[in-house]
Design an enzyme around this catalytic site. Structure first.
Site, PDB file in Angstrom:
ATOM      1  CB  CYS A  88     -18.839   5.082   2.092  1.00 56.44           C
ATOM      2  SG  CYS A  88     -20.008   3.726   2.131  1.00 56.44           S
ATOM      3  CG  HIS A 411     -18.365   1.907   9.372  1.00 59.69           C
ATOM      4  ND1 HIS A 411     -17.653   0.850   9.874  1.00 59.69           N
ATOM      5  CD2 HIS A 411     -18.522   1.651   8.044  1.00 59.69           C
ATOM      6  CE1 HIS A 411     -17.388   0.001   8.898  1.00 59.69           C
ATOM      7  NE2 HIS A 411     -17.905   0.451   7.782  1.00 59.69           N
ATOM      8  CB  ALA A 413     -21.673  -5.261  12.993  1.00 54.19           C
TER       9      ALA A 413
END
Length: 492
Positions: A88, A411, A413
């Site tokens: 991802c 990566h 918040a």
């Protein structure tokens, strides 16, 4: 008990025989983690072969290991701290379109409609839902899964070959460095009829976002006023006051199936051999990297990663074509493509180790040995950190201090509310009006409440944690103008 080392760095001792867990975050961020997140981090640190664990400011409970963690091992690979959405990732396309050109919401709607004809959103969706997408047959799907963003694959899909140089990794091979080994494994999978049909159906998801927290966003770039940081952004190709496009997605159903197959295979191996799961948690299954089980996992991870890479590059090309439907002649260049669900071999503490990043992003500063010969050797590479449409996203650059976190940062918040709690606690009309009040439109009739800005942590506090820990500095802030999302369950 946490031992505070500085304004945004603490350590969590786990016993005399193990180095402590590094915890990145200001006081408010550390208080957001919760006991289960810390327990998963401890379980991960005490697991066989693990040498270091880092918790980033976005950390929250994950699959075996926390999302937002880094797990380092010289000898073992762990599927959990990679996740079910292999590689991802984030990517950023910079255009030469001035921000005022998309000020009118009607113009933005036209661009959204053009993108929807090429790039579908939603779990399970693929080419048949996008009439102007690319056709991916079994032969091309096999090639891109084994070769990644090779020149041949890029040419067949109409993607600029120069974009491969703007990828964290443009392609992944088997552990022996061979593409043929990947091809042999994928060919073996394809000889099983039930698997072949499913694999070929997943190939056809290439060029799509999926559901959950995946998205595409049109942004306006605001470069830092600091002369050094602004110069770095300009060297990367960022254009102040112009439109960029930020994408978040991964390896779709293809990578998910590979990951789940590996979880099942490793669990079965543990059960048949009598191995104990770390902390009794089957989600922390592992294999020695050199073992047959480890080699198979690394092959499957590589193929999922190759799919994710080409998926992002194709989406960016399709998005650029969509902008050209509305603004003929507009130009666009890929700034960077970077993953946050992957295991890579990197030099840590003087030796090559497997660095697992689950919801964590690589952060190599200028001069890092793995950037030698790339476009980013003298600056460090771009770090793409999404937050939420209302509060913007950030582009950062690593500093030498990132060594304390195994050259990693968060990566994004990170979640403040679980999906269930967000759906229960947040009001739909308030969520939708909040975005409109900030001049942000979307393709959704009703913006997913579990993806609303208030479901996430305070992004400014997260970024402050990264800066105060000496890991990275902000080069640019991105302000969203429209968002493409889907309300389906998350892939990762």
């Amino acid at each position: 008990m946490l031992q505070v080392q500085g304004p945004a760095i603490a350590t969590l001792p786990v016993g005399d025989d193990h180095s402590p867990i590094t915890v990145i975050g200001t006081d408010p961020i550390r208080e957001s983690f919760g006991s289960q997140t810390f327990q998963q981090a401890i379980n991960s640190r005490l697991a066989p072969g693990v040498s270091r664990v880092v918790l980033n400011p976005d950390a929250h409970v994950g699959y075996g290991a926390p999302v937002g963690c880094v797990m380092v091992s010289p000898s073992h690979v762990y599927p959990g701290p990679v996740g079910v959405d292999i590689k991802c990732s984030m990517s950023l396309l910079q255009t030469n379109l001035p921000a005022e050109e998309i000020a009118d919401p009607k113009v933005r709607r036209r661009i959204i409609q053009a993108i929807a004809k090429r790039v579908p959103t939603g779990a399970g969706r693929g080419q048949r839902h996008a009439p102007k997408s690319r056709s991916v047959d079994a032969a091309l799907g096999f090639q891109l899964a084994t070769e990644g963003a090779s020149k041949s694959v890029l040419k067949k899909l109409g993607i600029p070959k120069s974009w491969a140089t703007r990828c964290e990794d443009a392609s992944h091979t088997a552990p022996d460095g061979s593409v043929d080994t990947l091809a042999a494994r994928l060919d073996w999978m394809g000889r099983q009829r039930d698997k072949r049909d499913r694999i070929e159906s997943k190939y056809r998801q290439l060029g799509s976002y999926g559901g959950g927290n995946h998205f595409g966003e049109a942004e306006v770039v605001s470069l830092s006023q600091d002369p050094e940081l602004r110069a770095i952004g300009e060297q990367w190709g960022l254009r102040d006051g112009q439109v960029a496009f930020l994408s978040h997605c991964g390896s779709r159903g293809f990578g998910h199936d590979l990951a789940m197959g590996q979880f099942r295979a490793m669990k079965a191996h543990f059960q048949s051999t009598g191995l104990a799961f770390p902390a009794g948690d089957p989600q922390l299954v592992y294999a020695e990297a050199a073992s047959p089980e480890g080699q198979k996992y690394l092959c499957d991870m590589a193929m999922g990663a190759n799919f994710a890479t080409v998926n992002h590059l194709l989406i960016n090309q399709l998005v650029l074509e969509s902008f050209r439907d509305v603004f003929p002649g507009v130009q666009g260049e890929l700034i960077y493509f970077i993953s946050h669900n992957i295991a890579r071999q990197e030099p840590i503490d003087g030796k090559l180790q497997w660095v697992h990043r689950k919801g964590a992003t690589r952060a190599f500063p200028a001069g890092h040995e793995q950037l030698v010969g790339t476009d980013f050797e003298s600056t460090g590479h771009p770090i793409l950190l999404p937050s939420n449409p209302r509060d913007g996203s950030s582009i950062m650059v690593a500093r030498p201090g990132a060594s304390v976190s195994a050259f990693s940062v968060n990566h994004g918040a990170g979640r403040r509310l679980s999906r269930t709690k967000a759906k229960k606690q947040l009001n739909q009309s308030n969520v939708d009006q909040d975005l409109l009040d900030h001049d942000i439109i979307s393709n959704c009739r009703a913006y997913p409440r579990d993806e609303a800005p208030d479901a996430y942590k305070d992004f400014n506090e997260v970024l402050a944690s990264v800066r105060h820990a000496g890991l990275a500095d902000e080069v640019a802030r991105l302000k969203a103008k429209f968002v493409l999302k889907d309300g389906a369950p998350a892939d990762d």
